[in-house]
Scaffold this motif. Structure first.
Motif, PDB file in Angstrom:
ATOM      1  N   PHE A   1      -4.433   3.359  -1.976  1.00 10.58           N
ATOM      2  CA  PHE A   1      -3.067   3.453  -1.441  1.00 10.58           C
ATOM      3  C   PHE A   1      -2.144   2.455  -2.146  1.00 10.58           C
ATOM      4  O   PHE A   1      -1.049   2.809  -2.592  1.00 10.58           O
ATOM      5  N   LEU A   2      -2.570   1.208  -2.268  1.00 13.96           N
ATOM      6  CA  LEU A   2      -1.735   0.170  -2.863  1.00 13.96           C
ATOM      7  C   LEU A   2      -1.437   0.456  -4.332  1.00 13.96           C
ATOM      8  O   LEU A   2      -0.305   0.265  -4.795  1.00 13.96           O
ATOM      9  N   THR A   3      -2.440   0.910  -5.057  1.00 14.09           N
ATOM     10  CA  THR A   3      -2.232   1.162  -6.485  1.00 14.09           C
ATOM     11  C   THR A   3      -1.355   2.385  -6.742  1.00 14.09           C
ATOM     12  O   THR A   3      -0.834   2.552  -7.844  1.00 14.09           O
ATOM     13  N   SER A   4      -1.197   3.222  -5.727  1.00 18.27           N
ATOM     14  CA  SER A   4      -0.358   4.422  -5.895  1.00 18.27           C
ATOM     15  C   SER A   4       1.092   4.204  -5.470  1.00 18.27           C
ATOM     16  O   SER A   4       1.930   5.080  -5.690  1.00 18.27           O
ATOM     17  N   LEU A   5       1.388   3.057  -4.889  1.00 16.44           N
ATOM     18  CA  LEU A   5       2.734   2.840  -4.366  1.00 16.44           C
ATOM     19  C   LEU A   5       3.772   2.686  -5.474  1.00 16.44           C
ATOM     20  O   LEU A   5       3.559   1.937  -6.432  1.00 16.44           O
ATOM     21  N   PRO A   6       4.919   3.359  -5.333  1.00 14.15           N
ATOM     22  CA  PRO A   6       6.023   3.120  -6.271  1.00 14.15           C
ATOM     23  C   PRO A   6       6.655   1.763  -5.972  1.00 14.15           C
ATOM     24  O   PRO A   6       6.685   1.325  -4.819  1.00 14.15           O
ATOM     25  N   ARG A   7       7.138   1.102  -7.010  1.00 10.01           N
ATOM     26  CA  ARG A   7       7.706  -0.232  -6.823  1.00 10.01           C
ATOM     27  C   ARG A   7       9.203  -0.226  -7.053  1.00 10.01           C
ATOM     28  O   ARG A   7       9.728   0.574  -7.834  1.00 10.01           O
ATOM     29  N   ALA A   8       9.877  -1.134  -6.370  1.00 11.02           N
ATOM     30  CA  ALA A   8      11.309  -1.317  -6.588  1.00 11.02           C
ATOM     31  C   ALA A   8      11.507  -1.920  -7.977  1.00 11.02           C
ATOM     32  O   ALA A   8      10.687  -2.699  -8.462  1.00 11.02           O
ATOM     33  N   GLU A   9      12.591  -1.560  -8.624  1.00  5.55           N
ATOM     34  CA  GLU A   9      12.824  -2.021  -9.992  1.00  5.55           C
ATOM     35  C   GLU A   9      13.660  -3.284 -10.055  1.00  5.55           C
ATOM     36  O   GLU A   9      13.591  -4.029 -11.023  1.00  5.55           O
ATOM     37  N   GLN A  10      14.476  -3.514  -9.036  1.00  4.14           N
ATOM     38  CA  GLN A  10      15.399  -4.639  -9.085  1.00  4.14           C
ATOM     39  C   GLN A  10      14.928  -5.785  -8.205  1.00  4.14           C
ATOM     40  O   GLN A  10      14.336  -5.590  -7.153  1.00  4.14           O
ATOM     41  N   GLU A  11      15.198  -7.013  -8.683  1.00  2.00           N
ATOM     42  CA  GLU A  11      14.907  -8.203  -7.889  1.00  2.00           C
ATOM     43  C   GLU A  11      15.957  -8.335  -6.785  1.00  2.00           C
ATOM     44  O   GLU A  11      17.102  -7.924  -6.979  1.00  2.00           O
TER      45      GLU A  11
ATOM     46  N   MET B   1      11.692  -2.872   2.707  1.00  3.86           N
ATOM     47  CA  MET B   1      11.820  -2.551   4.121  1.00  3.86           C
ATOM     48  C   MET B   1      12.115  -3.838   4.883  1.00  3.86           C
ATOM     49  O   MET B   1      11.570  -4.895   4.558  1.00  3.86           O
ATOM     50  N   THR B   2      13.003  -3.777   5.850  1.00  2.00           N
ATOM     51  CA  THR B   2      13.324  -4.956   6.649  1.00  2.00           C
ATOM     52  C   THR B   2      13.059  -4.680   8.118  1.00  2.00           C
ATOM     53  O   THR B   2      13.175  -3.544   8.582  1.00  2.00           O
ATOM     54  N   ALA B   3      12.699  -5.745   8.830  1.00  3.57           N
ATOM     55  CA  ALA B   3      12.371  -5.599  10.248  1.00  3.57           C
ATOM     56  C   ALA B   3      13.564  -5.163  11.073  1.00  3.57           C
ATOM     57  O   ALA B   3      13.423  -4.579  12.148  1.00  3.57           O
TER      58      ALA B   3
ATOM     59  N   ASP C   1      13.878  -7.151  -4.525  1.00  3.78           N
ATOM     60  CA  ASP C   1      13.114  -6.124  -3.814  1.00  3.78           C
ATOM     61  C   ASP C   1      11.780  -5.817  -4.490  1.00  3.78           C
ATOM     62  O   ASP C   1      10.828  -5.414  -3.827  1.00  3.78           O
ATOM     63  N   SER C   2      11.704  -6.011  -5.798  1.00  5.86           N
ATOM     64  CA  SER C   2      10.478  -5.684  -6.525  1.00  5.86           C
ATOM     65  C   SER C   2       9.305  -6.564  -6.116  1.00  5.86           C
ATOM     66  O   SER C   2       8.156  -6.246  -6.409  1.00  5.86           O
ATOM     67  N   ALA C   3       9.589  -7.670  -5.432  1.00  4.53           N
ATOM     68  CA  ALA C   3       8.511  -8.576  -5.011  1.00  4.53           C
ATOM     69  C   ALA C   3       7.764  -8.059  -3.797  1.00  4.53           C
ATOM     70  O   ALA C   3       6.667  -8.537  -3.483  1.00  4.53           O
ATOM     71  N   PHE C   4       8.327  -7.061  -3.103  1.00  2.75           N
ATOM     72  CA  PHE C   4       7.760  -6.610  -1.835  1.00  2.75           C
ATOM     73  C   PHE C   4       6.972  -5.316  -1.997  1.00  2.75           C
ATOM     74  O   PHE C   4       7.317  -4.446  -2.803  1.00  2.75           O
TER      75      PHE C   4
END
Length: 357
Positions: A230-240, A262-264, A242-245
């Motif tokens: 699941f983790l290896t298939s996740l798309p990532r955010a491109e911009q900082e 995503m935010t609480a 957000d890309s850290a999450f």
């Protein structure tokens, strides 16, 4: 006395009153005028409400956030609670003037839109802020009993998502929100924990990831084969930044849409989740119930309450005991097909045994 540095000809003031430091520019190159400015600043500092232990509600909440909550995993929740308090109670009110009647009005107004547990947590946050101001900053606080104002909370239910409900939910939920829900089903993590998870917390080689828990604690959660895929298939955010999450989604507020963390606080995503539940015909269900679903499924599979308690990050197994009904159901099912007397009966009456066959 006023002073100045080699970098400027303008005089400065720097003094302390009862442990508090005041410094700034006198705004003049004239020494006599500078002394007058410093004297005026001393008078102003001496007469400031904060020097007399007087703080407004807004100052108290802001100070608590800056002194205590800043940098903690629960910071955003604390800020949100503070905003909600100040949306009902006047921020300009001195905390020394707080009364039980004022607290009662807050509770009455909040009851119209919020659950008892939410209101109680806001009162508890206010209590921590007032105590911090009293003990750390010498603030005067009104004689109020916040615990007495708390509402009685209904016994927490355990709502499990059935497999058919799960299928319907994914059919009606936006595809870019699926990872958010899947992660909750696979880990039982709280919303804030999911939103705070960074790629730097994920250690695939060691087979574990670091969760930040409610109350400021941390725990390591094992990465299963399913979770690894699941983790290896996740798309990532491109911009900082957000890309850290780890958990991100497509923000439709951006043109073109881009992946953001995503935010609480939701940002409209909570509404999307509720709309999908309604469209899927799933009543009486909240995002937190995904945590309950994980717990009941894991307990049903393992029968190990202590293990489930560890996976949920509970500090006390008594907190996990609410899921004990799963073990009770399994015991009832086991007893339903068991007879302690049947074997003895067959031994004493062989004919009866043949007839039953």
């Amino acid at each position: 006395m006023p002073f100045r540095t080699a970098k400027t000809k303008v005089w400065q003031y720097d003094f302390q009153i009862r442990g508090r430091r005041f410094r700034g520019s006198c705004g003049t190159e004239d020494y006599e005028k500078a002394k007058a400015v410093e004297a005026a600043e001393r008078v102003r500092a001496e007469s400031a409400p904060s020097m007399r232990g007087e703080f407004t509600l807004s100052e108290a909440i802001g100070t608590y956030i800056a002194d205590v909550a800043q940098g903690q995993p629960s910071e955003r929740v604390t800020i949100s609670q503070g905003r909600m308090i100040l949306s009902v109670m006047p921020g300009s009110m001195l905390i020394s003037a707080l009364t039980q009647a004022e607290i009662g009005r807050f509770v009455t107004k909040r009851k119209k839109t919020s659950a008892a547990g939410t209101i109680n947590r806001q009162l508890q946050m206010l209590g921590r802020a007032l105590q911090h101001m009293r003990t750390t900053h010498g603030a005067k606080v009104g004689d109020v009993d916040l615990r007495a104002a708390e509402l009685r909370e209904p016994k927490e239910r355990v709502r499990e998502l059935s497999r058919t409900e799960q299928d319907r939910l994914f059919q009606h939920l936006r595809a870019d929100l699926h990872p958010w829900v899947k992660f909750a089903l696979m880990t039982g993590a709280r919303l804030a924990t999911i939103c705070d998870l960074r790629w730097s917390d994920v250690h695939l080689e060691e087979g574990q990831m670091l969760f930040r828990l409610k109350g400021g604690g941390t725990m390591y959660f094992p990465i299963s084969r399913e979770m690894r895929a699941f983790l290896t298939s996740l798309p990532r955010a491109e911009q900082e930044p957000d890309s850290a999450f780890v958990i991100t989604y497509l923000s439709r507020k951006s043109v073109p849409p881009r992946r953001v963390r995503m935010t609480a606080s939701g940002g409209g995503i909570a509404e999307e989740f509720r709309a999908a539940l309604e469209a899927a015909g799933i009543p009486d269900f909240r995002f937190h119930d995904l945590r309950h679903t994980f717990a009941t499924r894991m307990l049903r599979r393992t029968g190990n309450l202590k293990l489930v308690s560890r996976l949920l990050g509970h500090s006390n197994i008594q907190t996990t005991s609410r899921y004990g009904h799963v073990l009770n159901e399994d015991m009832a099912d086991a007893m339903g097909g068991f007879s302690a007397l049947e074997f003895a009966e067959f031994q004493t009456d062989p004919q009866s045994k043949r007839n039953r066959r």
